[in-house]
Design a protein around this motif. Structure first.
Motif, PDB file in Angstrom:
ATOM      1  N   THR A 140       0.834  -1.204   0.000  1.00  0.00           N
ATOM      2  CA  THR A 140       0.000   0.000   0.000  1.00  0.00           C
ATOM      3  C   THR A 140       0.867   1.253   0.000  1.00  0.00           C
ATOM      4  OG1 THR A 140      -0.246  -0.035   2.420  1.00  0.00           O
ATOM      5  CG2 THR A 140      -1.972  -1.103   1.128  1.00  0.00           C
ATOM      6  N   ASP A 141       1.973   1.217   0.714  1.00  0.00           N
ATOM      7  CA  ASP A 141       2.896   2.353   0.682  1.00  0.00           C
ATOM      8  C   ASP A 141       3.368   2.599  -0.749  1.00  0.00           C
ATOM      9  OD1 ASP A 141       2.685   2.600   3.414  1.00  0.00           O
ATOM     10  OD2 ASP A 141       4.669   1.755   3.855  1.00  0.00           O
ATOM     11  N   ALA A 142       3.769   1.537  -1.421  1.00  0.00           N
ATOM     12  CA  ALA A 142       4.242   1.653  -2.798  1.00  0.00           C
ATOM     13  C   ALA A 142       3.133   2.152  -3.723  1.00  0.00           C
ATOM     14  CB  ALA A 142       4.771   0.306  -3.284  1.00  0.00           C
ATOM     15  N   PHE A 143       1.913   1.645  -3.530  1.00  0.00           N
ATOM     16  CA  PHE A 143       0.790   2.071  -4.365  1.00  0.00           C
ATOM     17  C   PHE A 143       0.501   3.553  -4.178  1.00  0.00           C
ATOM     18  CE2 PHE A 143      -3.717   3.119  -4.644  1.00  0.00           C
ATOM     19  CZ  PHE A 143      -3.954   2.848  -5.980  1.00  0.00           C
ATOM     20  N   PHE A 144       0.438   4.000  -2.939  1.00  0.00           N
ATOM     21  CA  PHE A 144       0.090   5.397  -2.690  1.00  0.00           C
ATOM     22  C   PHE A 144       1.181   6.349  -3.188  1.00  0.00           C
ATOM     23  CE2 PHE A 144      -2.963   3.560   0.434  1.00  0.00           C
ATOM     24  CZ  PHE A 144      -4.097   3.966  -0.254  1.00  0.00           C
ATOM     25  N   LEU A 190       5.456   0.326  -9.759  1.00  0.00           N
ATOM     26  CA  LEU A 190       4.083   0.837  -9.775  1.00  0.00           C
ATOM     27  C   LEU A 190       4.008   2.266 -10.311  1.00  0.00           C
ATOM     28  CD1 LEU A 190       2.604  -0.578  -6.446  1.00  0.00           C
ATOM     29  CD2 LEU A 190       2.079  -1.278  -8.787  1.00  0.00           C
ATOM     30  N   THR A 191       5.021   3.065 -10.044  1.00  0.00           N
ATOM     31  CA  THR A 191       5.051   4.426 -10.590  1.00  0.00           C
ATOM     32  C   THR A 191       5.091   4.362 -12.111  1.00  0.00           C
ATOM     33  OG1 THR A 191       6.121   5.313  -8.624  1.00  0.00           O
ATOM     34  CG2 THR A 191       6.344   6.603 -10.651  1.00  0.00           C
ATOM     35  N   ARG A 192       5.903   3.490 -12.644  1.00  0.00           N
ATOM     36  CA  ARG A 192       5.967   3.335 -14.112  1.00  0.00           C
ATOM     37  C   ARG A 192       4.642   2.842 -14.679  1.00  0.00           C
ATOM     38  NH1 ARG A 192      12.077   1.160 -13.800  1.00  0.00           N
ATOM     39  NH2 ARG A 192      13.080   3.163 -14.274  1.00  0.00           N
ATOM     40  N   VAL A 193       3.987   1.959 -13.967  1.00  0.00           N
ATOM     41  CA  VAL A 193       2.687   1.446 -14.419  1.00  0.00           C
ATOM     42  C   VAL A 193       1.612   2.528 -14.334  1.00  0.00           C
ATOM     43  CG1 VAL A 193       0.836  -0.187 -13.831  1.00  0.00           C
ATOM     44  CG2 VAL A 193       3.213  -0.962 -13.896  1.00  0.00           C
ATOM     45  N   MET A 194       1.692   3.359 -13.291  1.00  0.00           N
ATOM     46  CA  MET A 194       0.660   4.376 -13.052  1.00  0.00           C
ATOM     47  C   MET A 194       0.834   5.628 -13.908  1.00  0.00           C
ATOM     48  SD  MET A 194      -1.564   3.401 -10.771  1.00  0.00           S
ATOM     49  CE  MET A 194      -2.262   4.957 -10.275  1.00  0.00           C
ATOM     50  N   PHE A 195       2.010   5.886 -14.438  1.00  0.00           N
ATOM     51  CA  PHE A 195       2.243   7.147 -15.130  1.00  0.00           C
ATOM     52  C   PHE A 195       1.321   7.395 -16.326  1.00  0.00           C
ATOM     53  CE2 PHE A 195       5.604   9.526 -13.126  1.00  0.00           C
ATOM     54  CZ  PHE A 195       5.375  10.787 -13.652  1.00  0.00           C
ATOM     55  N   PRO A 196       0.963   6.396 -17.123  1.00  0.00           N
ATOM     56  CA  PRO A 196       0.017   6.661 -18.223  1.00  0.00           C
ATOM     57  C   PRO A 196      -1.334   7.208 -17.741  1.00  0.00           C
ATOM     58  CG  PRO A 196       1.191   4.636 -18.655  1.00  0.00           C
ATOM     59  CD  PRO A 196       1.559   5.069 -17.251  1.00  0.00           C
ATOM     60  N   PHE A 197      -1.643   7.036 -16.466  1.00  0.00           N
ATOM     61  CA  PHE A 197      -2.828   7.643 -15.858  1.00  0.00           C
ATOM     62  C   PHE A 197      -2.833   9.153 -16.098  1.00  0.00           C
ATOM     63  CE2 PHE A 197      -3.776   9.969 -11.840  1.00  0.00           C
ATOM     64  CZ  PHE A 197      -5.149   9.806 -11.773  1.00  0.00           C
ATOM     65  N   LEU A 198      -1.648   9.757 -16.118  1.00  0.00           N
ATOM     66  CA  LEU A 198      -1.532  11.192 -16.324  1.00  0.00           C
ATOM     67  C   LEU A 198      -2.114  11.605 -17.674  1.00  0.00           C
ATOM     68  CD1 LEU A 198      -0.460  13.978 -15.428  1.00  0.00           C
ATOM     69  CD2 LEU A 198       1.737  13.340 -16.439  1.00  0.00           C
TER      70      LEU A 198
END
Length: 182
Positions: free
Chosen positions: A48-52, A139-147
Motif C-alpha cells: 500500500t505504501d508503494a501504491f500510494f 508501480l510508478t511506471r505502471v501508473m504514469f500513463p494515468f496522467l
C-alpha cells in the motif's frame, strides 16, 4: 407567467447544477474513502505504501499540468471564443489545445517513467528497503500513463463545464474510484 414552471430560471438552474455537482462530489469522496479502505485491507503495508507513492506522483502532475493551470487558462479563453468568435473557432481552439496537451502529457509520461527511481526517492524519502522501493518504482511506471488519461479528461471537463454540462465532469472521479476498487 402565473403557473409557469420556475425550472428554467437561471437561479434554479444554478441551484440544480450545484446540487448535482455537490452530490456527485460527495459520492466521489465516499468512494475515495472506500478505495483507500479496500487497498489497505487487500494489500500488505509495503504494497500500500508503494501504491500510494505511485499514485501520488502522477496525481501531483495532474494537478499542476491539467486541472490547475489548464482549467484556469482554458475555460475563460474557450468561453470567449464561443461567445465572440463562434462555434467553429472554439472547436479549433479545443482541437489545438487537445493536440498540445497530448504532446505535453506524452512527453511528461515518458520522462516520468524513465526517471521513476529518482521521482520515488524525491516523493518518498522514508520508503526504505529494496523491495518496497523497487515495488514503488515499478508501480510508478505502471501508473504514469494515468496522467495522459486524466489530463485529457480535465480538458474535456473544462469544455463541458463551459457548455454548462456539469454532471459528467463531476462524475469522472467516481468512475476512477470504481476502477481502482475493482
Amino acid at each position: 407567467a402565473p403557473g409557469a414552471s420556475s425550472a428554467g430560471k437561471p437561479k434554479d438552474r444554478i441551484a440544480r447544477s450545484a446540487g448535482i455537482v455537490g452530490l456527485l462530489t460527495l459520492g466521489s469522496r465516499i468512494l475515495g474513502l472506500l478505495r483507500d479502505a479496500v487497498v489497505a485491507a487487500r494489500f500488505r503495508k509495503s504494497g500500500t505504501d508503494a501504491f500510494f507513492v505511485a499514485f501520488t506522483i502522477p496525481n501531483v502532475l495532474r494537478r499542476l499540468l491539467a486541472e490547475g493551470s489548464l482549467t484556469v487558462a482554458f475555460v475563460p479563453v474557450f468561453t470567449d471564443y464561443r461567445e465572440n468568435k463562434g462555434a467553429a473557432e472554439a472547436r479549433e481552439l479545443l482541437a489545438n489545445t487537445l493536440g498540445a496537451l497530448l504532446l505535453v502529457l506524452l512527453l511528461t509520461t515518458v520522462a516520468g517513467m524513465a526517471f521513476a527511481p529518482s521521482l520515488v526517492e524525491l516523493f518518498a524519502k522514508g520508503l526504505e528497503g529494496s523491495e518496497r522501493l523497487a515495488t514503488a518504482v515499478l508501480l510508478t511506471r505502471v501508473m504514469f500513463p494515468f496522467l495522459i488519461t486524466v489530463g485529457l479528461v480535465a480538458l474535456a471537463m473544462g469544455a463541458l463545464n463551459t457548455l454548462r454540462h456539469f454532471a459528467a465532469p463531476a462524475a469522472a472521479p467516481i468512475v476512477l474510484n470504481i476502477g481502482i476498487i475493482s
